[in-house]
Design a protein around this motif. Structure first.
Motif, PDB file in Angstrom:
ATOM      1  N   ARG A   1       0.839  -1.208   0.000  1.00  0.00           N
ATOM      2  CA  ARG A   1       0.000   0.000   0.000  1.00  0.00           C
ATOM      3  C   ARG A   1       0.871   1.256   0.000  1.00  0.00           C
ATOM      4  O   ARG A   1       0.563   2.234  -0.704  1.00  0.00           O
ATOM      5  N   ARG A   2       1.964   1.232   0.769  1.00  0.00           N
ATOM      6  CA  ARG A   2       2.821   2.402   0.803  1.00  0.00           C
ATOM      7  C   ARG A   2       3.513   2.628  -0.541  1.00  0.00           C
ATOM      8  O   ARG A   2       3.865   3.764  -0.885  1.00  0.00           O
ATOM      9  N   VAL A   3       3.717   1.561  -1.307  1.00  0.00           N
ATOM     10  CA  VAL A   3       4.233   1.734  -2.666  1.00  0.00           C
ATOM     11  C   VAL A   3       3.214   2.489  -3.513  1.00  0.00           C
ATOM     12  O   VAL A   3       3.549   3.470  -4.193  1.00  0.00           O
ATOM     13  N   TYR A   4       1.953   2.035  -3.478  1.00  0.00           N
ATOM     14  CA  TYR A   4       0.921   2.729  -4.247  1.00  0.00           C
ATOM     15  C   TYR A   4       0.792   4.177  -3.799  1.00  0.00           C
ATOM     16  O   TYR A   4       0.654   5.086  -4.632  1.00  0.00           O
ATOM     17  N   GLU A   5       0.831   4.407  -2.503  1.00  0.00           N
ATOM     18  CA  GLU A   5       0.711   5.778  -2.000  1.00  0.00           C
ATOM     19  C   GLU A   5       1.889   6.638  -2.453  1.00  0.00           C
ATOM     20  O   GLU A   5       1.724   7.811  -2.820  1.00  0.00           O
ATOM     21  N   GLY A   6       3.092   6.060  -2.436  1.00  0.00           N
ATOM     22  CA  GLY A   6       4.267   6.807  -2.849  1.00  0.00           C
ATOM     23  C   GLY A   6       4.263   7.118  -4.338  1.00  0.00           C
ATOM     24  O   GLY A   6       4.610   8.222  -4.759  1.00  0.00           O
ATOM     25  N   VAL A   7       3.892   6.137  -5.156  1.00  0.00           N
ATOM     26  CA  VAL A   7       3.893   6.340  -6.607  1.00  0.00           C
ATOM     27  C   VAL A   7       2.787   7.300  -7.023  1.00  0.00           C
ATOM     28  O   VAL A   7       2.992   8.197  -7.851  1.00  0.00           O
ATOM     29  N   TRP A   8       1.595   7.119  -6.455  1.00  0.00           N
ATOM     30  CA  TRP A   8       0.466   7.977  -6.823  1.00  0.00           C
ATOM     31  C   TRP A   8       0.468   9.306  -6.081  1.00  0.00           C
ATOM     32  O   TRP A   8      -0.184  10.256  -6.520  1.00  0.00           O
ATOM     33  N   GLY A   9       1.139   9.380  -4.955  1.00  0.00           N
ATOM     34  CA  GLY A   9       1.141  10.603  -4.180  1.00  0.00           C
ATOM     35  C   GLY A   9      -0.162  10.877  -3.471  1.00  0.00           C
ATOM     36  O   GLY A   9      -0.542  12.040  -3.278  1.00  0.00           O
ATOM     37  N   VAL A  10      -0.855   9.814  -3.057  1.00  0.00           N
ATOM     38  CA  VAL A  10      -2.141   9.957  -2.358  1.00  0.00           C
ATOM     39  C   VAL A  10      -2.171   8.993  -1.179  1.00  0.00           C
ATOM     40  O   VAL A  10      -1.400   8.029  -1.122  1.00  0.00           O
ATOM     41  N   ALA A  11      -3.063   9.252  -0.224  1.00  0.00           N
ATOM     42  CA  ALA A  11      -3.288   8.337   0.899  1.00  0.00           C
ATOM     43  C   ALA A  11      -4.444   7.406   0.544  1.00  0.00           C
ATOM     44  O   ALA A  11      -5.444   7.830  -0.037  1.00  0.00           O
ATOM     45  N   LEU A  12      -4.296   6.128   0.865  1.00  0.00           N
ATOM     46  CA  LEU A  12      -5.311   5.122   0.554  1.00  0.00           C
ATOM     47  C   LEU A  12      -5.869   4.532   1.841  1.00  0.00           C
ATOM     48  O   LEU A  12      -5.149   4.392   2.836  1.00  0.00           O
ATOM     49  N   ASP A  13      -7.139   4.172   1.808  1.00  0.00           N
ATOM     50  CA  ASP A  13      -7.770   3.553   2.964  1.00  0.00           C
ATOM     51  C   ASP A  13      -7.207   2.142   3.153  1.00  0.00           C
ATOM     52  O   ASP A  13      -7.311   1.312   2.239  1.00  0.00           O
ATOM     53  N   PRO A  14      -6.602   1.838   4.293  1.00  0.00           N
ATOM     54  CA  PRO A  14      -5.958   0.528   4.481  1.00  0.00           C
ATOM     55  C   PRO A  14      -6.904  -0.653   4.299  1.00  0.00           C
ATOM     56  O   PRO A  14      -6.534  -1.652   3.678  1.00  0.00           O
ATOM     57  N   ARG A  15      -8.121  -0.570   4.849  1.00  0.00           N
ATOM     58  CA  ARG A  15      -9.031  -1.712   4.761  1.00  0.00           C
ATOM     59  C   ARG A  15      -9.490  -1.953   3.325  1.00  0.00           C
ATOM     60  O   ARG A  15      -9.514  -3.107   2.863  1.00  0.00           O
ATOM     61  N   ASN A  16      -9.855  -0.903   2.618  1.00  0.00           N
ATOM     62  CA  ASN A  16     -10.273  -1.071   1.230  1.00  0.00           C
ATOM     63  C   ASN A  16      -9.133  -1.603   0.375  1.00  0.00           C
ATOM     64  O   ASN A  16      -9.337  -2.462  -0.502  1.00  0.00           O
ATOM     65  N   PHE A  17      -7.926  -1.106   0.612  1.00  0.00           N
ATOM     66  CA  PHE A  17      -6.783  -1.568  -0.166  1.00  0.00           C
ATOM     67  C   PHE A  17      -6.528  -3.047   0.083  1.00  0.00           C
ATOM     68  O   PHE A  17      -6.316  -3.818  -0.865  1.00  0.00           O
ATOM     69  N   HIS A  18      -6.568  -3.466   1.358  1.00  0.00           N
ATOM     70  CA  HIS A  18      -6.338  -4.874   1.687  1.00  0.00           C
ATOM     71  C   HIS A  18      -7.362  -5.752   0.989  1.00  0.00           C
ATOM     72  O   HIS A  18      -7.024  -6.809   0.425  1.00  0.00           O
ATOM     73  N   ARG A  19      -8.620  -5.328   1.010  1.00  0.00           N
ATOM     74  CA  ARG A  19      -9.676  -6.112   0.367  1.00  0.00           C
ATOM     75  C   ARG A  19      -9.449  -6.230  -1.136  1.00  0.00           C
ATOM     76  O   ARG A  19      -9.613  -7.304  -1.716  1.00  0.00           O
ATOM     77  N   LYS A  20      -9.043  -5.140  -1.764  1.00  0.00           N
ATOM     78  CA  LYS A  20      -8.862  -5.160  -3.215  1.00  0.00           C
ATOM     79  C   LYS A  20      -7.692  -6.044  -3.639  1.00  0.00           C
ATOM     80  O   LYS A  20      -7.818  -6.873  -4.544  1.00  0.00           O
TER      81      LYS A  20
END
Length: 255
Positions: free
Chosen positions: A193-212
């Motif tokens: 998730r921190r990779v996606y956040e770093g590349v996109w430059g946004v914060a992601l919801d941890p639970r939704n990300f884990h589910r996806k």
């Protein structure tokens, strides 16, 4: 075959330039080198060099990557689960007549992605090298610099090449498993998730990300272990699955 006179055509050189990206301290960073020679002496630039007479483009890019980072590159078509090292793919070709003041130079840029890398070592005509946040390197012209290191645009047309490489990475992790190229062989969902956040430059919801990510077929495979390296309770470890395309895709949030 009709007679052919090479001197009837203007000479030009071919180079490879590398957009080398990694995630450091939760930020997407690019490798830049300070040029030790003219043109653009003292300016920051992307690593790269001239293609040798006896090598093809891919070999030149792999050689430059190894010289600048010590990394071996794997084939871009190989699933992340089946390989180690840096992901390397051809990005685009840049051939504006005035892009290099020395002579007509056509550059075939390549994009390289790898997990958090150590401090780089300069080589060739570079006298220093560093990892820099891409947001710092891509600051709009005229904006005040974030640091003393970045006060002028990148040399040549490397700002455009970097922007194209960053957008390629940001878009490809939406529909492919390429984000795992930024991770070690075994990683947690939080680290991904921190990779996606770093590349996109946004914060992601941890639970939704884990589910996806855990619900996307072939994206992640449990490795059977756990880790506490992020602190707190033990977190399950995963490795990249065999999927190269994600269905459904991981859509980038609008910002």
């Amino acid at each position: 075959m009709s007679p052919y006179d090479p001197s009837a055509f203007p000479p030009f050189a071919v180079t490879v330039d590398l957009v080398v990206l990694t995630v450091r301290r939760h930020a997407l960073c690019a490798l830049v080198v300070r040029r030790g020679e003219q043109p653009f002496q003292g300016r920051w630039a992307l690593p790269g060099g001239f293609v040798r007479e006896d090598e093809d483009l891919g070999a030149a890019a792999r050689r430059e990557l190894a010289e600048e980072t010590g990394l071996c590159a794997h084939d871009a078509g190989t699933p992340p689960a089946e390989t180690s090292g840096a992901h390397l793919e051809q990005l685009a070709t840049y051939g504006a007549p005035g892009r290099d003041p020395r002579m007509r130079v056509v550059s075939v840029a390549h994009l390289a992605l790898a997990p958090d890398l150590p401090a780089p070592r300069p080589g060739g005509d570079a006298n220093s090298a560093r990892w820099a946040p891409v947001e710092e390197l891509l600051e709009p012209e005229g904006a005040p610099p974030h640091s003393d290191e970045q006060q002028t645009p990148l040399a040549f047309d490397h700002g455009r090449i970097l922007a194209d490489g960053v957008e390629r990475a940001r878009s490809k992790i939406e529909y492919s498993s390429l984000a795992t190229a930024f991770c070690p062989p075994e990683f947690t969902v939080g680290e991904l998730r921190r990779v996606y956040e770093g590349v996109w430059g946004v914060a992601l919801d941890p639970r939704n990300f884990h589910r996806k990510v855990t619900g996307t077929p072939g994206f992640l495979v449990p490795s059977g272990g756990t880790t506490t390296r992020q602190g707190g309770r033990p977190a399950q470890l995963f490795r990249a699955g065999g999927a190269t395309l994600l269905n459904p895709p991981m859509l980038r949030p609008e910002v």
